[in-house]
Design an enzyme around this catalytic site. Structure first.
Site: not given
Length: 215
Positions: A97, A184-186, A154
């Site tokens: 993301m 923001g991350s995943r 994460i």
């Protein structure tokens, strides 16, 4: 529509926006400067609002499909060893993301939350190979009569807070809110070996709507 996790930050952003522009109008007589300050603060406010947006998603609840838990781009499709819960090989599908994506996390399947755990950690960039093991993260496992899957929120270099609503023993519905990751991350999804993946690398997906795999 905005996510509840953003209410406080949006309120602060609005107060700053109004305060700065009122002060600029009173203290600065040069119209061009007033417009410049208005433009800068408007851009800041728009960024905050778009980050916490929570658009309604029309999830077509289905026992044989697994939907994307978040918006973003598919960056990993590979077989890996999952050592926290399953302790065997799984098919990992990772979705990255960016700050402009919707950051609501949604349940990929309906079922019961079998496992939910928070891990403090580092803030490596989300695409770093060790991010899934060393970064701040939460691990959630949902199971039903058809399948048991794990997904992991994460944190990235900019994400400083992960919110996880999943509670062990709770019944959840496919596409419903599971949490939120700020800035923001995943998310990694771990599927049984042999699951038919229905996405490709670099494909953009929508949380709660895009089908990432079929049973």
């Amino acid at each position: 529509m905005f996510h509840k996790e953003g209410y406080k930050i949006i309120s602060i952003a609005l107060i700053i926006f109004i305060g700065v522009n009122v002060a600029a109008y009173v203290a600065i007589q040069i119209r061009e400067w007033q417009f410049a300050i208005l433009a800068i603060t408007s851009a800041f406010l728009i960024l905050v609002l778009q980050f916490f947006r929570n658009p309604k998603r029309n999830t077509k609840i289905n026992e044989v499909t697994i939907v994307a838990p978040v918006d973003g781009k598919v960056v990993v499709i590979e077989e890996v060893y999952e050592k926290e819960y399953f302790k065997d090989n799984r098919l990992q599908v990772s979705i990255f993301m960016s700050p402009i994506n919707v950051h609501v996390t949604r349940h990929p399947i309906s079922g019961e939350v079998a496992f939910s755990k928070y891990h403090p950690g580092k803030y490596l960039v989300a695409w770093h190979p060790k991010a899934s093991e060393e970064n701040e993260r939460t691990t959630v496992v949902v199971k039903n009569n058809q399948i048991e899957i794990l997904y992991r929120q994460i944190a990235g270099a900019l994400a400083k807070r992960i919110v996880n609503y999943a509670k062990e023993g709770e019944k959840v519905t496919q596409g419903s809110d599971s949490g939120f990751i700020k800035f923001g991350s995943r998310v990694d999804v771990y599927l049984p070996i042999g699951t038919k993946v229905d996405v490709t690398l670099n494909q953009k997906v929508k949380g709660g709507e895009s089908i990432i795999a079929l049973l």
